[in-house]
Design an enzyme around this catalytic site. Structure first.
Site, PDB file in Angstrom:
ATOM      1  N   LYS A  56       0.838  -1.198   0.000  1.00 48.91           N
ATOM      2  CA  LYS A  56       0.000   0.000   0.000  1.00 48.91           C
ATOM      3  C   LYS A  56       0.879   1.256   0.000  1.00 48.91           C
ATOM      4  CE  LYS A  56      -3.741  -2.693   1.923  1.00 48.91           C
ATOM      5  NZ  LYS A  56      -4.434  -3.241   3.082  1.00 48.91           N
ATOM      6  N   GLN A 100      -4.319  -1.653   9.443  1.00 50.72           N
ATOM      7  CA  GLN A 100      -4.264  -2.973   8.805  1.00 50.72           C
ATOM      8  C   GLN A 100      -4.966  -4.022   9.670  1.00 50.72           C
ATOM      9  OE1 GLN A 100      -3.067  -3.709   5.655  1.00 50.72           O
ATOM     10  NE2 GLN A 100      -3.876  -5.756   6.031  1.00 50.72           N
ATOM     11  N   ASP A 123     -10.272   3.579   3.917  1.00 53.16           N
ATOM     12  CA  ASP A 123     -10.349   2.118   3.742  1.00 53.16           C
ATOM     13  C   ASP A 123     -11.776   1.629   4.014  1.00 53.16           C
ATOM     14  OD1 ASP A 123      -8.954  -0.219   3.048  1.00 53.16           O
ATOM     15  OD2 ASP A 123      -8.653  -0.791   5.142  1.00 53.16           O
TER      16      ASP A 123
END
Ligand code: NAP
Length: 283
Positions: A56, A100, A123
């Site tokens: 990412k 994450q 996200d």
């Protein structure tokens, strides 16, 4: 593969998206002199998570943005992680925050996700973002499902009136992709570990989304001819959650593993970070 089978090439589409995003990032930098930043948070030392965060960060750099990485030890508490998120929420340089998944078990992941400012939830992991997306209100979608939808739309696959069967109901994948398909007027069945007669339900699917987390769990023989097959899974040896090889000659479209859903997840995260940067810095 038959002449009519479409390979849903997430790798190619993500490259195309990155080229366009690079131009948009250049425009932000020219107008403001400031480079947009994505903050990534990694807790613990799970090797797969480390690779995902690195990928990412690399994608940020390819489009001309920067990423700053908060790497916290595996003993981190919920309160400590919340504190890190609060600092990133108030840091004016940060346009998006990626926490994450998964975090170590002692952490309340849901509580932490929900501390991310809605404006920086690129996200798409907050309850508020999920609710807004479900109601068709503006929100950054959960990155993997939103990437899947971009791929289906890019290939102009008909979704309205189709029966979509989603196998998996996780907060970051199964549930949001089901809502996104519903918003596109598909008729959606959501399956999970307590579902009875899974093969029979899958046999009815015009669109099947595999989001189970078990290698080749969904068998090719359960899937009807001319279905659209989306495999979100990725396991060692380059296989997904669906037994894909016997299907490629008889389905309407399918996502390869690798090169289907995976690259779209990253490209969508980056696209949503650029959108956030434009909102923050250009308006
Ligand atoms: P998860 O949180 O483990 O959820 C798995 C889901 O599958 C759960 O809802 C579970 O049901 C369901 N399930 C488990 N066993 C089942 C069974 N026997 N029959 C029917 N359903 C069953 O996984 P996830 O995070 O959603 O990830 C799913 C897959 O997508 C994984 O392969 C993961 O690696 C992949 N993934 C890919 C990306 C990407 O960027 N490409 C991103 C995220 C995830 P219950 O709810 O009843 O437990």
């Amino acid at each position: 593969m038959t002449a009519t089978t479409i390979l849903l090439d997430g790798k190619a589409l993500s490259k195309q998206m990155e080229a366009e995003l690079k131009t948009r990032v250049q425009r932000i930098i020219e107008k403001t002199g400031v480079v947009p930043v994505l903050a990534t948070i990694l807790v613990g030392d799970d090797p797969s998570s480390e690779v995902y965060v690195k990928m990412k960060g690399n994608a940020c750099e390819r489009v001309g943005m920067t990423s700053v990485k908060a790497h916290l030890p595996k003993e981190t508490t919920t309160a400590e992680l919340v504190d890190t998120i609060r600092q990133l929420n108030t840091d004016p340089r940060i346009c998006g925050i990626l926490l994450q998944h998964p975090v170590p078990h002692q952490i309340d992941e849901r509580a932490c996700f929900d501390k991310i400012d809605i404006d920086k939830d690129v996200d798409g992991v907050t309850c508020l973002g999920f609710g807004r997306m479900s109601m068709s209100e503006p929100a950054y979608g959960s990155a993997t499902p939103a990437g899947i939808m971009k791929l289906l739309k890019h290939y102009q696959l008909p979704l309205a009136g189709k029966h979509a069967v989603v196998v998996g109901r996780s907060p970051i994948l199964g549930k949001p992709v089901a809502m996104m398909l519903l918003n596109e007027n598909a008729t959606v069945t959501i399956c999970h570990s307590r579902t009875n007669n899974l093969p029979e339900l899958i046999r009815q699917a015009d669109i099947i989304v595999g989001a189970v987390g078990k290698p080749e769990f969904i068998k090719a023989e359960w899937i009807k001819d001319n279905a659209i097959v989306v495999d979100a899974g990725y396991h060692k040896g380059g296989i997904g959650d669906i037994e894909l090889t016997p299907l490629v000659n008889r389905v309407a479209a399918y996502t390869p593993v690798p090169g289907g859903v995976g690259p779209m997840t990253i490209a969508t995260l980056i696209a949503q970070t650029v959108e956030s940067a434009e909102k923050k810095m250009l308006s």
